[in-house]
Design a protein around this motif. Structure first.
Motif, PDB file in Angstrom:
ATOM      1  N   GLN A 291       0.833  -1.209   0.000  1.00 13.91           N
ATOM      2  CA  GLN A 291       0.000   0.000   0.000  1.00 13.91           C
ATOM      3  C   GLN A 291       0.869   1.261   0.000  1.00 13.91           C
ATOM      4  OE1 GLN A 291      -3.469   0.121   2.610  1.00 13.91           O
ATOM      5  NE2 GLN A 291      -3.360  -2.095   2.852  1.00 13.91           N
ATOM      6  N   GLN A 292       1.960   1.230   0.747  1.00 14.66           N
ATOM      7  CA  GLN A 292       2.838   2.399   0.761  1.00 14.66           C
ATOM      8  C   GLN A 292       3.456   2.619  -0.623  1.00 14.66           C
ATOM      9  OE1 GLN A 292       5.481   3.734   4.126  1.00 14.66           O
ATOM     10  NE2 GLN A 292       7.087   2.908   2.794  1.00 14.66           N
TER      11      GLN A 292
ATOM     12  N   LYS B 296       3.470   5.947  -5.535  1.00 11.72           N
ATOM     13  CA  LYS B 296       3.506   5.789  -7.002  1.00 11.72           C
ATOM     14  C   LYS B 296       4.784   5.074  -7.465  1.00 11.72           C
ATOM     15  CE  LYS B 296       0.401   9.625  -8.072  1.00 11.72           C
ATOM     16  NZ  LYS B 296      -0.134   9.708  -6.715  1.00 11.72           N
ATOM     17  N   LYS B 297       5.191   4.072  -6.678  1.00 13.82           N
ATOM     18  CA  LYS B 297       6.339   3.248  -7.034  1.00 13.82           C
ATOM     19  C   LYS B 297       5.853   1.901  -7.573  1.00 13.82           C
ATOM     20  CE  LYS B 297       9.469   5.370  -3.668  1.00 13.82           C
ATOM     21  NZ  LYS B 297      10.306   5.162  -2.450  1.00 13.82           N
TER      22      LYS B 297
ATOM     23  N   PRO C  59      -3.028  -2.891   7.846  1.00 11.88           N
ATOM     24  CA  PRO C  59      -3.377  -2.613   6.446  1.00 11.88           C
ATOM     25  C   PRO C  59      -4.856  -2.773   6.121  1.00 11.88           C
ATOM     26  CG  PRO C  59      -2.074  -4.634   6.645  1.00 11.88           C
ATOM     27  CD  PRO C  59      -2.009  -3.946   7.966  1.00 11.88           C
ATOM     28  N   LEU C  60      -5.612  -3.354   7.032  1.00 14.96           N
ATOM     29  CA  LEU C  60      -7.051  -3.467   6.830  1.00 14.96           C
ATOM     30  C   LEU C  60      -7.705  -2.094   6.672  1.00 14.96           C
ATOM     31  CD1 LEU C  60      -9.175  -5.786   6.831  1.00 14.96           C
ATOM     32  CD2 LEU C  60      -9.583  -5.274   9.227  1.00 14.96           C
ATOM     33  N   TYR C  61      -7.086  -1.054   7.261  1.00 14.30           N
ATOM     34  CA  TYR C  61      -7.679   0.287   7.239  1.00 14.30           C
ATOM     35  C   TYR C  61      -7.185   1.124   6.060  1.00 14.30           C
ATOM     36  CZ  TYR C  61      -9.165  -1.106  11.861  1.00 14.30           C
ATOM     37  OH  TYR C  61      -9.734  -1.799  12.908  1.00 14.30           O
TER      38      TYR C  61
ATOM     39  N   CYS D 245      -1.565  -4.913  -6.508  1.00 14.66           N
ATOM     40  CA  CYS D 245      -1.377  -6.051  -7.401  1.00 14.66           C
ATOM     41  C   CYS D 245      -2.404  -7.141  -7.071  1.00 14.66           C
ATOM     42  CB  CYS D 245       0.038  -6.590  -7.228  1.00 14.66           C
ATOM     43  SG  CYS D 245       0.381  -7.156  -5.539  1.00 14.66           S
ATOM     44  N   ARG D 246      -2.298  -8.256  -7.773  1.00 11.41           N
ATOM     45  CA  ARG D 246      -3.156  -9.405  -7.498  1.00 11.41           C
ATOM     46  C   ARG D 246      -2.886  -9.936  -6.092  1.00 11.41           C
ATOM     47  NH1 ARG D 246      -7.603 -11.945 -10.139  1.00 11.41           N
ATOM     48  NH2 ARG D 246      -7.693 -14.109  -9.499  1.00 11.41           N
TER      49      ARG D 246
END
Length: 297
Positions: free
Chosen positions: A166-167, A172-173, A230-232, A239-240
């Motif tokens: 997510q980060q 935008k990496k 990361p749920l939030y 990605c997949r």
């Protein structure tokens, strides 16, 4: 691509049920909770078994004073590189069981697997862990510009992989090509009301212990920040994603919630549920359920 929504139909193996009985008799849950609260986990990674050295090409390097292992088949021809992040409540290091799983993954996938000894709580927080993994990932994208890179992790390592993806998206990496997590820890706040209902079935993890470990790992960060929970975060643009979870794991509640959130957000994902399986069973590679997971990977 369509979602895979898989419910394992075979009854739990005798071996998996026996392991859970032994966990209960040996008060494994209480012992694990004490480790998390008192920080009595082993901080050194388990030594690589001789079978790995004998059967694969292994490179051992250092980054910021910590080890990184790169394990490949001797005839490595795959276009896949897996970055594997181990579990241990962000406090415990790589176990022999992790090396057993890596052994099977290299054999089955033919991929090159990179395993870092990332910084652990309470000496480090998410900040140091993210910095370490970020530097390593930057190196991998430079060293393997044409390879497909897969993030993979179990338990806390699954949470770290999910949050780090997510980060990368937010910055935008380059995204990894796939994200595959086993018994992932999606929410260190442990606030889902369904967790209490599952708690009596879980013979390994306790709410109190995980809350303590999660706070140590979060440091001064809000425990509902996506980098530790990361749920939030948002799942759009990732990605997949493939999630493997068992119903006798208190982290199962958040895996279910993640599944529902991704469905609501129209995210394409794969979800694999194993009834009556305990937390992180995939690392016990002699179990037929573990072999089934590796085959699906």
């Amino acid at each position: 691509m369509n979602n895979i929504d898989y419910l394992h139909a075979e009854p739990p193996s005798f071996e998996s049920k026996l392991i859970q009985v032994i966990m209960g008799l040996s008060v494994m849950k209480m012992r694990t909770e004490e480790k998390m609260i008192t920080d009595s986990y082993a901080k050194d990674p388990a030594k690589l078994p001789k079978s790995l050295w004998r059967n694969f090409d292994i490179r051992e390097t250092e980054q910021s004073g910590r080890k990184v292992w790169t394990i490949s088949p001797n005839d490595y021809k795959s276009d896949i590189v897996i970055l594997y992040l181990h579990g241990g409540a962000y406090m415990g290091n790589i176990l022999r069981l992790h090396w057993d799983l890596i052994n099977q993954l290299v054999r089955k996938t033919g991929a090159r697997i990179v395993i870092p000894d990332y910084p652990l709580a309470p000496d480090a927080t998410y900040r140091e862990a993210y910095g370490f993994v970020g530097d390593l990932y930057a190196r991998l994208t430079t060293d393997y510009p044409t390879k497909r890179i897969v993030f993979m992790g179990d338990s806390a390592g699954g949470g770290l992989a999910f949050g780090f993806a997510q980060q990368l998206r937010n910055e935008k990496k380059r995204q990894p090509d796939q994200l595959i997590v086993f018994s992932p820890w999606f929410d260190v706040s442990m606030t889902d009301t369904r967790i209490g209902l599952i708690d009596k079935e879980d013979r390994l993890l306790s709410i109190k212990g995980l809350k303590s470990a999660g706070q140590k790992y979060s440091g001064d960060l809000d425990i509902k920040d996506y980098r530790v929970s990361p749920l939030y975060g948002s799942f759009s643009g990732l990605c997949r994603i493939s999630i493997f979870t068992g119903t006798n794991d208190i982290l199962y509640a958040d895996a279910q919630k993640c599944r529902q959130l991704m469905t609501d957000q129209h995210i394409t994902f794969n979800y694999f549920e194993y009834p009556k399986m305990f937390h992180d069973w995939v690392v016990i590679t002699r179990l037929k359920e573990s072999r089934d997971v590796v085959d699906k990977v």
